[in-house]
Design a protein around this motif. Structure first.
Motif, PDB file in Angstrom:
ATOM      1  N   SER A  31       4.984  -9.002 -11.153  1.00 21.20           N
ATOM      2  CA  SER A  31       5.451 -10.396 -11.188  1.00 21.20           C
ATOM      3  C   SER A  31       5.356 -11.072  -9.821  1.00 21.20           C
ATOM      4  O   SER A  31       5.433 -12.302  -9.734  1.00 21.20           O
ATOM      5  N   ASP A  32       5.184 -10.288  -8.766  1.00 19.15           N
ATOM      6  CA  ASP A  32       5.112 -10.849  -7.408  1.00 19.15           C
ATOM      7  C   ASP A  32       3.679 -11.093  -6.935  1.00 19.15           C
ATOM      8  O   ASP A  32       3.461 -11.468  -5.784  1.00 19.15           O
ATOM      9  N   ASP A  88       1.448 -13.400  -7.462  1.00 17.11           N
ATOM     10  CA  ASP A  88       1.117 -14.747  -6.995  1.00 17.11           C
ATOM     11  C   ASP A  88       1.650 -14.995  -5.585  1.00 17.11           C
ATOM     12  O   ASP A  88       0.957 -15.576  -4.738  1.00 17.11           O
ATOM     13  N   ALA A  89       2.870 -14.558  -5.324  1.00 11.14           N
ATOM     14  CA  ALA A  89       3.459 -14.737  -3.995  1.00 11.14           C
ATOM     15  C   ALA A  89       2.688 -13.948  -2.941  1.00 11.14           C
ATOM     16  O   ALA A  89       2.514 -14.403  -1.803  1.00 11.14           O
ATOM     17  N   LEU A  90       2.192 -12.778  -3.312  1.00 15.87           N
ATOM     18  CA  LEU A  90       1.427 -11.960  -2.365  1.00 15.87           C
ATOM     19  C   LEU A  90       0.065 -12.582  -2.087  1.00 15.87           C
ATOM     20  O   LEU A  90      -0.399 -12.609  -0.947  1.00 15.87           O
ATOM     21  N   CYS A  93      -0.144  -3.528  -6.913  1.00 17.59           N
ATOM     22  CA  CYS A  93       0.574  -4.443  -7.802  1.00 17.59           C
ATOM     23  C   CYS A  93      -0.047  -4.362  -9.192  1.00 17.59           C
ATOM     24  O   CYS A  93      -0.898  -5.173  -9.558  1.00 17.59           O
ATOM     25  N   HIS A 144       0.269 -15.553   0.206  1.00 20.85           N
ATOM     26  CA  HIS A 144       0.882 -15.323   1.513  1.00 20.85           C
ATOM     27  C   HIS A 144      -0.196 -15.330   2.600  1.00 20.85           C
ATOM     28  O   HIS A 144      -1.228 -14.667   2.457  1.00 20.85           O
ATOM     29  N   VAL A 170       4.516  -2.849  -5.506  1.00 21.13           N
ATOM     30  CA  VAL A 170       5.179  -4.141  -5.688  1.00 21.13           C
ATOM     31  C   VAL A 170       5.124  -4.522  -7.162  1.00 21.13           C
ATOM     32  O   VAL A 170       4.141  -4.225  -7.858  1.00 21.13           O
ATOM     33  N   ASN A 171       6.160  -5.182  -7.642  1.00 23.51           N
ATOM     34  CA  ASN A 171       6.190  -5.625  -9.040  1.00 23.51           C
ATOM     35  C   ASN A 171       5.015  -6.555  -9.340  1.00 23.51           C
ATOM     36  O   ASN A 171       4.664  -7.407  -8.518  1.00 23.51           O
ATOM     37  N   HIS A 193      14.495 -13.259  -1.956  1.00 28.88           N
ATOM     38  CA  HIS A 193      13.331 -12.535  -2.458  1.00 28.88           C
ATOM     39  C   HIS A 193      12.115 -12.757  -1.559  1.00 28.88           C
ATOM     40  O   HIS A 193      11.361 -11.827  -1.279  1.00 28.88           O
ATOM     41  N   GLU A 194      11.914 -13.983  -1.101  1.00 30.76           N
ATOM     42  CA  GLU A 194      10.803 -14.276  -0.194  1.00 30.76           C
ATOM     43  C   GLU A 194      10.922 -13.492   1.106  1.00 30.76           C
ATOM     44  O   GLU A 194       9.929 -12.996   1.646  1.00 30.76           O
ATOM     45  N   LEU A 217       9.813  -9.908   0.469  1.00 26.41           N
ATOM     46  CA  LEU A 217       8.358  -9.788   0.433  1.00 26.41           C
ATOM     47  C   LEU A 217       7.774  -9.862   1.834  1.00 26.41           C
ATOM     48  O   LEU A 217       6.823  -9.150   2.169  1.00 26.41           O
TER      49      LEU A 217
END
Length: 231
Positions: A144-145, A147-149, A114, A152, A141-142, A4-5, A8
């Motif tokens: 739920s993603d 935080d990861a975005l 998002c 980054h 983008v979902n 998944h990472e 992204l």
């Protein structure tokens, strides 16, 4: 998780590439695409698109000549900062979300959109690409993603519409992450939108650059030097 990472990372890398071509179009061409889109929208949302485009054209689109020695031309101009995450708390108005999106786009940025209503986000992306927006400039983008975005190191900033707790959490995430400093552009009133509705809102989505052209080089060849403050 690792797969998944990587996905992204591919999304962000593709956004970076698309942003370069989108930024090169210039303010006038980008605004023309967005204003054409506004003709398809309800009156209140179209008014927000028109407002953001008009402010960008007035405040950041013009190239400024700066003094320099004889034989040298110095220009100050604005361009996009990079890839922006555009997100909002569930229930925020479409006017607010579109205001964030258009301000980022007209200034030359790519957008990772998002939001909770993914169908609406996909609809916006398709409409704008049909009107000439470069593929990959808007990526849905979902939610739920997010935080990861945000964490980054390649994202240039976050445009957020929601409550104070959400803004504070994003600020902490951006402060703790590695890489270049990223901009948080927060709107805490999704109804009255005093931040998004400011004439100078677009200034949060640009970086200034200087371009020097030396026309006295040996043999008459011009040498070009560009300096940016957002890299």
């Amino acid at each position: 998780m690792l797969h998944h990472e990587k996905n992204l990372q591919v999304l962000i890398d593709n956004s970076d590439i698309a942003m370069i071509s989108w930024n090169k179009l210039g303010f006038d061409e980008r605004a023309a695409i967005l204003l054409h889109w506004a003709q398809q929208l309800p009156m209140n949302i179209a008014a927000m698109v028109n407002f953001q485009c008009a402010n960008a054209l007035q405040y950041v689109a013009k190239l400024e000549l700066m003094p320099g020695p004889t034989g040298e031309t110095n220009e100050l101009y604005c361009c996009g900062r990079g890839v922006f995450v555009v997100t909002a708390l569930k229930g925020m108005t479409e006017v607010a979300i579109v205001g964030q999106l258009v301000a980022a786009l007209v200034c030359g940025n790519a957008v990772l959109l998002c939001i909770a209503d993914k169908k609406q986000a996909e609809k916006i992306k398709i409409q704008l690409e049909q009107l000439g927006c470069i593929a990959g400039v808007i990526t849905v983008v979902n939610i739920s993603d997010v935080d990861a975005l945000v964490t980054h190191p390649q994202t240039a900033g976050v445009a957020y519409c929601g409550d104070l707790n959400g803004a504070q959490q994003l600020a902490r995430q951006l402060a703790q992450r590695e890489g270049v400093l990223a901009q948080l552009v927060a709107e805490l009133d999704g109804e009255q939108v005093p931040v998004i509705g400011s004439q100078h809102y677009c200034l949060r989505f640009i970086t200034e650059r200087t371009r020097t052209i030396n026309i006295t080089a040996v043999g008459g060849n011009a040498t070009l030097l560009e300096l940016g403050c957002g890299e």
